[in-house]
Design a protein around this motif. Structure first.
Motif, mmCIF file in Angstrom:
data_model
loop_
_atom_site.group_PDB
_atom_site.id
_atom_site.type_symbol
_atom_site.label_atom_id
_atom_site.label_comp_id
_atom_site.label_asym_id
_atom_site.label_seq_id
_atom_site.Cartn_x
_atom_site.Cartn_y
_atom_site.Cartn_z
ATOM 1 N N PRO A 117 0.602 -1.432 0.227
ATOM 2 C CA PRO A 117 0.320 0.008 -0.113
ATOM 3 C C PRO A 117 0.482 1.243 0.487
ATOM 4 C CG PRO A 117 -1.033 -1.605 1.900
ATOM 5 C CD PRO A 117 0.420 -2.199 1.330
ATOM 6 N N GLY A 118 0.138 2.668 -0.611
ATOM 7 C CA GLY A 118 1.283 3.276 -0.624
ATOM 8 C C GLY A 118 2.435 3.185 -1.735
ATOM 9 N N PHE A 119 2.919 2.691 -2.697
ATOM 10 C CA PHE A 119 3.336 1.750 -3.688
ATOM 11 C C PHE A 119 3.273 1.342 -4.600
ATOM 12 C CE2 PHE A 119 8.001 -0.611 -4.281
ATOM 13 C CZ PHE A 119 9.056 0.109 -5.441
ATOM 14 N N ILE A 120 3.262 0.015 -4.371
ATOM 15 C CA ILE A 120 2.622 -0.885 -5.598
ATOM 16 C C ILE A 120 1.693 -2.217 -5.571
ATOM 17 C CG2 ILE A 120 5.431 -0.289 -7.102
ATOM 18 C CD1 ILE A 120 5.658 -2.944 -5.779
ATOM 19 N N PRO A 152 8.875 8.471 -17.174
ATOM 20 C CA PRO A 152 9.013 7.903 -15.605
ATOM 21 C C PRO A 152 7.962 7.058 -14.795
ATOM 22 C CG PRO A 152 8.125 9.477 -16.298
ATOM 23 C CD PRO A 152 8.656 9.408 -17.620
ATOM 24 N N HIS A 153 8.069 6.422 -13.543
ATOM 25 C CA HIS A 153 7.376 6.071 -12.902
ATOM 26 C C HIS A 153 6.411 7.276 -12.441
ATOM 27 C CE1 HIS A 153 9.966 2.345 -12.961
ATOM 28 N NE2 HIS A 153 9.531 2.111 -12.707
ATOM 29 N N LYS A 154 5.377 6.663 -12.938
ATOM 30 C CA LYS A 154 4.141 8.161 -12.313
ATOM 31 C C LYS A 154 3.352 6.872 -12.127
ATOM 32 C CE LYS A 154 2.246 8.962 -16.005
ATOM 33 N NZ LYS A 154 2.009 10.137 -17.370
ATOM 34 N N ARG A 155 1.979 7.553 -11.121
ATOM 35 C CA ARG A 155 1.262 7.139 -10.584
ATOM 36 C C ARG A 155 0.550 6.039 -12.177
ATOM 37 N NH1 ARG A 155 -3.399 6.217 -6.980
ATOM 38 N NH2 ARG A 155 -4.998 6.092 -8.045
ATOM 39 N N GLY A 156 -0.249 5.239 -11.319
ATOM 40 C CA GLY A 156 -0.909 4.337 -13.204
ATOM 41 C C GLY A 156 0.097 3.979 -14.071
ATOM 42 N N VAL A 157 1.345 3.855 -13.830
ATOM 43 C CA VAL A 157 2.290 3.205 -15.117
ATOM 44 C C VAL A 157 2.217 1.817 -14.481
ATOM 45 C CG1 VAL A 157 3.397 5.204 -15.509
ATOM 46 C CG2 VAL A 157 4.746 3.643 -14.138
ATOM 47 N N ILE A 158 2.100 1.125 -15.811
ATOM 48 C CA ILE A 158 3.098 0.095 -16.081
ATOM 49 C C ILE A 158 4.510 -0.615 -16.113
ATOM 50 C CG2 ILE A 158 1.797 -0.980 -17.676
ATOM 51 C CD1 ILE A 158 1.089 -3.816 -17.154
ATOM 52 N N ALA A 159 4.819 -1.531 -14.840
ATOM 53 C CA ALA A 159 6.066 -2.054 -16.137
ATOM 54 C C ALA A 159 6.902 -2.800 -15.156
ATOM 55 C CB ALA A 159 6.976 -0.715 -14.993
ATOM 56 N N ALA A 160 7.725 -3.532 -15.710
ATOM 57 C CA ALA A 160 8.357 -4.793 -15.799
ATOM 58 C C ALA A 160 8.915 -5.215 -14.544
ATOM 59 C CB ALA A 160 9.094 -5.602 -16.767
ATOM 60 N N ALA A 161 8.463 -6.494 -13.692
ATOM 61 C CA ALA A 161 9.451 -6.870 -12.203
ATOM 62 C C ALA A 161 10.603 -7.102 -13.173
ATOM 63 C CB ALA A 161 8.742 -7.901 -11.532
ATOM 64 N N GLN A 183 0.513 8.127 -4.687
ATOM 65 C CA GLN A 183 0.921 9.764 -5.392
ATOM 66 C C GLN A 183 1.605 10.461 -5.207
ATOM 67 O OE1 GLN A 183 -1.374 10.754 -6.827
ATOM 68 N NE2 GLN A 183 -3.168 9.901 -6.062
ATOM 69 N N ARG A 184 2.999 9.497 -4.683
ATOM 70 C CA ARG A 184 4.883 10.215 -4.613
ATOM 71 C C ARG A 184 5.306 10.057 -5.629
ATOM 72 N NH1 ARG A 184 2.741 8.201 0.922
ATOM 73 N NH2 ARG A 184 5.123 6.212 -0.051
ATOM 74 N N ASP A 185 6.325 11.084 -5.897
ATOM 75 C CA ASP A 185 7.870 10.428 -7.064
ATOM 76 C C ASP A 185 8.237 9.279 -6.286
ATOM 77 O OD1 ASP A 185 9.700 11.334 -8.885
ATOM 78 O OD2 ASP A 185 11.093 12.004 -7.013
ATOM 79 N N GLN A 186 8.344 8.632 -7.749
ATOM 80 C CA GLN A 186 9.481 7.118 -7.640
ATOM 81 C C GLN A 186 10.058 7.031 -8.903
ATOM 82 O OE1 GLN A 186 8.118 4.670 -5.334
ATOM 83 N NE2 GLN A 186 6.508 6.136 -4.641
ATOM 84 N N SER A 187 10.731 8.278 -8.651
ATOM 85 C CA SER A 187 11.899 8.401 -9.616
ATOM 86 C C SER A 187 13.478 7.626 -9.436
ATOM 87 C CB SER A 187 12.341 9.856 -10.021
ATOM 88 O OG SER A 187 12.614 10.630 -8.372
ATOM 89 N N HIS A 188 13.254 6.985 -8.320
ATOM 90 C CA HIS A 188 14.408 6.122 -8.235
ATOM 91 C C HIS A 188 14.298 5.127 -8.540
ATOM 92 C CE1 HIS A 188 11.120 4.838 -5.299
ATOM 93 N NE2 HIS A 188 11.787 3.568 -5.538
ATOM 94 N N LEU A 189 13.127 4.098 -9.397
ATOM 95 C CA LEU A 189 12.617 3.568 -9.755
ATOM 96 C C LEU A 189 13.018 3.539 -11.281
ATOM 97 C CD1 LEU A 189 9.780 1.914 -8.497
ATOM 98 C CD2 LEU A 189 11.880 0.859 -7.581
ATOM 99 N N ASN A 190 12.931 5.286 -11.987
ATOM 100 C CA ASN A 190 13.409 5.699 -13.263
ATOM 101 C C ASN A 190 14.230 4.456 -13.224
ATOM 102 O OD1 ASN A 190 11.354 6.502 -13.268
ATOM 103 N ND2 ASN A 190 12.562 9.051 -13.000
ATOM 104 N N PHE A 191 15.072 3.585 -14.542
ATOM 105 C CA PHE A 191 16.122 3.398 -15.561
ATOM 106 C C PHE A 191 16.652 2.289 -14.693
ATOM 107 C CE2 PHE A 191 16.047 7.563 -16.573
ATOM 108 C CZ PHE A 191 15.904 7.365 -18.559
ATOM 109 N N GLU A 192 15.634 1.475 -14.130
ATOM 110 C CA GLU A 192 15.867 0.515 -13.362
ATOM 111 C C GLU A 192 15.391 -0.361 -13.958
ATOM 112 O OE1 GLU A 192 18.450 -0.532 -11.074
ATOM 113 O OE2 GLU A 192 18.995 1.522 -10.446
ATOM 114 N N HIS A 193 13.755 0.066 -13.671
ATOM 115 C CA HIS A 193 12.717 -1.338 -14.237
ATOM 116 C C HIS A 193 12.333 -0.229 -15.559
ATOM 117 C CE1 HIS A 193 12.249 -4.207 -10.873
ATOM 118 N NE2 HIS A 193 12.737 -2.042 -10.348
ATOM 119 N N THR A 194 11.571 -1.219 -17.044
ATOM 120 C CA THR A 194 11.303 -0.708 -17.747
ATOM 121 C C THR A 194 10.193 -0.605 -17.537
ATOM 122 O OG1 THR A 194 12.702 -1.724 -18.935
ATOM 123 C CG2 THR A 194 10.831 -0.823 -20.461
#
Length: 232
Positions: A117-120, A152-161, A183-194
């Protein structure tokens, strides 16, 4: 006298042998080995696809597959509601792979198995033998990373584990994915997961999933299976 004794003894032995044979259980039938072979059905094991896809050939395979299967929208349905997802065209391998697995009904064997909750909220796997068999047939292939600055990693995007160990190229799992619920910034995941798509309708569903009761392994106590179908 000896002859009569011998006959009596013989009768007793025959009688005992008869009793023992009647009380002994019948021999158990040997079960045939549940061997996997490439047929429509073998001992309840099903062939879900005859395509040979591996980590080594997946780029070539999905480049060609993507040319013939250009759909970019899918509908993900759960007991908590439906979500329409748009897949990005500038992540062509992830888009084509997701469409392929959807058309072959892989995701219909899976569920949302991790909720933070509050993340993914994360899905695309299950503890079902069917899911495992499906992935085995496809050699658990991994996709090359497709990082994009404008995704970027923002609310509502789908990304690969992906696996973080022994994976220097940051290859994606083709089967498992997550949605950013935060809702918070998750930019630490950018360029880590597609990141390869986003929810365009029904985003409230990930909030409902995030509100579900979970166990100590972050697995929903009340399973959340999914169905996905291609729209256009």
């Amino acid at each position: 006298m000896k002859s009569n004794y011998f006959l009596h003894y013989l009768k007793v032995v025959v009688f005992l042998c008869f009793v023992v044979s009647c009380d002994s259980p019948p021999p158990k039938k040997l079960k045939k080995q549940n061997t996997f072979v490439k047929k429509k059905k073998v001992h309840k094991r099903i062939i879900y696809t005859t395509d040979t896809i591996t980590t080594e050939n997946c780029e070539e395979f999905f480049t060609e597959y993507g040319k013939k299967n250009k759909e970019t929208k899918v509908l993900l349905s759960t007991r908590l509601g439906d979500m329409t997802i748009r897949l990005y065209e500038n992540t062509p391998l992830h888009r084509a792979s997701f469409i392929y697995l959807t058309k072959h009904n892989y995701f219909d064997t899976t569920c949302f198995y991790r909720v933070v909750p509050g993340f993914i909220v994360q899905g695309g796997n299950s503890d079902s033998d069917v899911t495992t068999e499906f992935r085995t047939q496809l050699n658990n292939y991994l996709l090359p990373a497709e990082f994009r600055k404008n995704r970027p990693h923002k609310r509502g995007v789908i990304a690969a584990a992906r696996d973080w160990e022994y994976n220097p190229e940051k290859r994606s799992s083709s089967f498992e994915f997550y949605f950013i619920q935060s809702q918070r910034d998750q930019s630490h995941l950018n360029f880590e997961h597609t990141v390869f798509g986003e929810i365009i309708d029904g985003i409230e569903v990930i909030d409902k999933i995030a509100a579900e009761d979970i166990d100590t392994d972050e697995w929903p106590r009340n399973n959340i299976p999914m169905k996905i179908k291609v729209l256009n």
